[in-house]
Structures are given as C-alpha cells and as structure tokens.
Design an enzyme around this catalytic site. Structure first.
Site, PDB file in Angstrom:
ATOM      1  N   HIS A  47      63.731 -62.585 -15.416  1.00 25.41           N
ATOM      2  CA  HIS A  47      63.295 -63.871 -15.968  1.00 25.41           C
ATOM      3  C   HIS A  47      62.313 -63.483 -17.064  1.00 25.41           C
ATOM      4  O   HIS A  47      61.326 -62.785 -16.794  1.00 25.41           O
ATOM      5  CB  HIS A  47      62.605 -64.711 -14.887  1.00 25.41           C
ATOM      6  CG  HIS A  47      62.194 -66.083 -15.324  1.00 25.41           C
ATOM      7  ND1 HIS A  47      62.419 -67.193 -14.548  1.00 25.41           N
ATOM      8  CD2 HIS A  47      61.559 -66.538 -16.428  1.00 25.41           C
ATOM      9  CE1 HIS A  47      61.939 -68.273 -15.151  1.00 25.41           C
ATOM     10  NE2 HIS A  47      61.412 -67.886 -16.307  1.00 25.41           N
ATOM     11  N   LEU A  48      62.602 -63.878 -18.272  1.00 24.72           N
ATOM     12  CA  LEU A  48      61.776 -63.535 -19.419  1.00 24.72           C
ATOM     13  C   LEU A  48      60.292 -63.725 -19.120  1.00 24.72           C
ATOM     14  O   LEU A  48      59.885 -64.748 -18.574  1.00 24.72           O
ATOM     15  CB  LEU A  48      62.183 -64.418 -20.608  1.00 24.72           C
ATOM     16  CG  LEU A  48      61.276 -64.432 -21.839  1.00 24.72           C
ATOM     17  CD1 LEU A  48      61.116 -63.050 -22.436  1.00 24.72           C
ATOM     18  CD2 LEU A  48      61.826 -65.420 -22.854  1.00 24.72           C
ATOM     19  N   HIS A  49      59.493 -62.735 -19.482  1.00 26.68           N
ATOM     20  CA  HIS A  49      58.040 -62.869 -19.413  1.00 26.68           C
ATOM     21  C   HIS A  49      57.413 -61.936 -20.446  1.00 26.68           C
ATOM     22  O   HIS A  49      57.889 -60.842 -20.677  1.00 26.68           O
ATOM     23  CB  HIS A  49      57.487 -62.600 -18.011  1.00 26.68           C
ATOM     24  CG  HIS A  49      57.927 -61.313 -17.384  1.00 26.68           C
ATOM     25  ND1 HIS A  49      59.216 -61.094 -16.925  1.00 26.68           N
ATOM     26  CD2 HIS A  49      57.246 -60.176 -17.137  1.00 26.68           C
ATOM     27  CE1 HIS A  49      59.297 -59.881 -16.412  1.00 26.68           C
ATOM     28  NE2 HIS A  49      58.113 -59.293 -16.542  1.00 26.68           N
ATOM     29  N   VAL A  50      56.375 -62.436 -21.085  1.00 29.32           N
ATOM     30  CA  VAL A  50      55.659 -61.689 -22.116  1.00 29.32           C
ATOM     31  C   VAL A  50      54.342 -61.220 -21.509  1.00 29.32           C
ATOM     32  O   VAL A  50      53.549 -62.026 -21.022  1.00 29.32           O
ATOM     33  CB  VAL A  50      55.379 -62.570 -23.356  1.00 29.32           C
ATOM     34  CG1 VAL A  50      54.602 -61.785 -24.409  1.00 29.32           C
ATOM     35  CG2 VAL A  50      56.682 -63.116 -23.934  1.00 29.32           C
TER      36      VAL A  50
END
Length: 129
Positions: free
Chosen positions: A99-102
């Site tokens: 799950h995209l995370h920065v």
C-alpha cells in the site's frame, strides 16, 4: 474514509483515528511503527493503491501536500537537521507493505557516521564520492 475494495489485512487501509496526526481529503499521515529516527512519519493515501505510479495525480498531490505539513510538524516537535523523503516501490526496492506510503524521515547531525550520499546508502557499497 474507508473504501470497501481495500484488502482486509492491509495495515494502512483502516487507520485508527488516534494514529492519524495529519490528513487531507485523500491521504493521512501517521508515525511509523518502526521508526528509523525520532519523528519518522508515513504519508499514506486512504485508497488502497500499491505504487506511487498507480496513484491518481490528485492522490500524488495530496501526499506531497502532507509531506510539507509533516515537515512543519516535525520542525516544531523534533527540530531535525535534515530530512530524507522516500518511497519504496516493489519488493526489489524493499517495499514490504503493498500500500503506497511515503517515508518522511527526520535526520539529525551524528545519527550516522557519514551521511554523505543520503539515499545512495540504501545499497551497500554504492555510496561512491
């Protein structure tokens, strides 16, 4: 904001409201459960999407807005000397939660012996200057 298409086992899809430290319409930020430095934050879209490249432009903009908000918050609370901002995309790049995370990682003078090269240090032996 919870979407019914989110995988039930994804740790980022249904954030507990107390864990959210910043948010906007499309994304939220929370402290990393396994921080590499004090104040390490994650900016995460509410919608389940694996990669920055799969995210809608509006989601990408929302994440970047949160990165700016995170910097202001971290400057006030932790007064770091610098920052690393990064996104791991795919298992080969070290992504363990799909799950995209920065990552917004505060850096402090002396936190490592030689910080020169910054993110180039993620592959041992490739930091050549």
């Amino acid at each position: 904001m919870v979407h019914l298409t989110n995988p039930p086992t994804c740790p980022f899809c249904t954030p507990a409201p107390p864990s959210i430290v910043l948010s906007n319409d499309l994304a939220y930020a929370r402290f990393d459960l396994y921080p590499v430095s004090p104040g390490h934050l994650l900016a995460i879209p509410f919608r389940h999407v694996a990669s920055f490249f799969e995210a809608a432009e509006a989601e990408q903009a929302a994440l970047l807005s949160l990165v700016h908000d995170a910097r202001r918050l971290l400057d006030e609370r932790y007064a770091p000397d610098g920052y690393n901002i990064g996104v791991n995309i795919g298992a080969a790049a070290g992504q363990s939660v799909m799950h995209l995370h920065v990552h917004v990682i505060p850096r402090y003078v002396g936190d490592i012996e030689e910080p020169k090269g910054g993110v180039r240090g993620v592959i041992p032996g490739k930091r050549r200057y």
